[in-house]
Write an enzyme that holds these catalytic residues in place. Structure first.
Site, PDB file in Angstrom:
ATOM      1  CD  GLU A 117      22.177   0.614   0.920  1.00 10.85           C
ATOM      2  OE1 GLU A 117      21.514  -0.047   1.737  1.00 10.85           O
ATOM      3  OE2 GLU A 117      23.291   0.243   0.491  1.00 10.85           O
ATOM      4  CD  GLU A 137      22.110  -3.127  -2.768  1.00 13.93           C
ATOM      5  OE1 GLU A 137      22.671  -2.116  -2.327  1.00 13.93           O
ATOM      6  OE2 GLU A 137      21.020  -3.083  -3.402  1.00 13.93           O
TER       7      GLU A 137
END
Length: 252
Positions: A117, A137
């Protein structure tokens, strides 16, 4: 460099090299594969404040053959709903994305979870053949809430973004290049040099025009935003100088 200086650099989690037209920030937590903890977030915020006040190109890299393995799981384990709502990583990545001048991510090795990210927040991403990019995740019982759910669809399309985020698939460098997450692949030893070469090509241009181009690329209100930015540039002395020089070079 003395032994004390070497040890101090070794212990510094974010190494910063400043030049007139650019800053190189190297994540330097090799013992935990450059995992992003609160201290590193705080240091990135401080760097953003510096670059907001004095705009320069930013190159982000990782030490030890790893870009960033993700958020620091030891800290993440202790976080609860208030920390989630605070958007600890989200807000610093948004701030990096909004920096006035372009941001280049030089990805060697793993860029996973929060590390991916962070890379998605950059304007340009290049990698080494060892680059591995993904968001695992969901396998840890959380979502990729620091930018992947809204930046990945813009980068690779909704279908591919959904596949990556639902499955936790990790892309190789060649796959990331094919999908458009990377714009080029360079050998590890040449990666930072390639990032500087990109920065050199940006730096020869008018800084204000580059800044306005970045603003226009991020804008939703086209073409009104573009035309207002262009109007400012049409009045600039730098536009006059550069166009006059161009015409003088091409006189017959």
């Amino acid at each position: 460099m003395g032994e004390d200086d070497t040890q101090e650099q070794h212990d510094e989690p974010l190494l910063i090299e400043r030049r007139d037209d650019r800053v190189v920030a190297t994540l330097n937590r090799p013992r935990v594969r450059n995992a992003i903890d609160q201290d590193l977030v705080d240091r990135l915020h401080a760097l953003c404040a510096e670059l907001e006040a004095s705009p320069r190109i930013l190159i982000i890299a990782g030490a030890g053959g790893v870009f960033a393995s993700g958020a620091d799981i030891r800290q993440m384990l202790q976080r609860r709903a208030p920390e989630a709502r605070a958007g600890i990583n989200t807000r610093v990545f948004m701030r990096i994305r909004e920096l006035p001048m372009p941001v280049i991510a030089a990805i060697d090795g793993y860029a996973l979870g929060g590390g991916a990210e962070l890379a998605f927040a950059a304007d340009l991403r290049i990698g080494s053949p060892q680059a591995k990019i993904g968001n695992p995740e969901t396998g840890l019982g959380i979502i990729a809430a620091a930018g992947a759910t809204w930046r990945l669809p813009a980068l690779v399309g909704e279908a591919r973004a959904a596949e990556l985020l639902y499955t936790g698939r990790i892309l190789s460098a060649d796959e990331a290049l094919e999908w458009g997450l990377l714009s080029a692949i360079h050998p590890s030893g040449e990666l930072l040099g390639a990032a500087h070469a990109l920065a050199d090509r940006i730096a020869v241009n008018d800084p204000l025009a580059v800044r306005h181009t970045k603003t226009a690329l991020r804008a939703a209100d086209h073409p009104a935003v573009d035309l207002e930015l262009q109007a400012e540039l049409f009045e600039s002395s730098e536009k006059m100088r550069r166009m006059t020089a161009f015409l003088n070079r091409h006189k017959r």
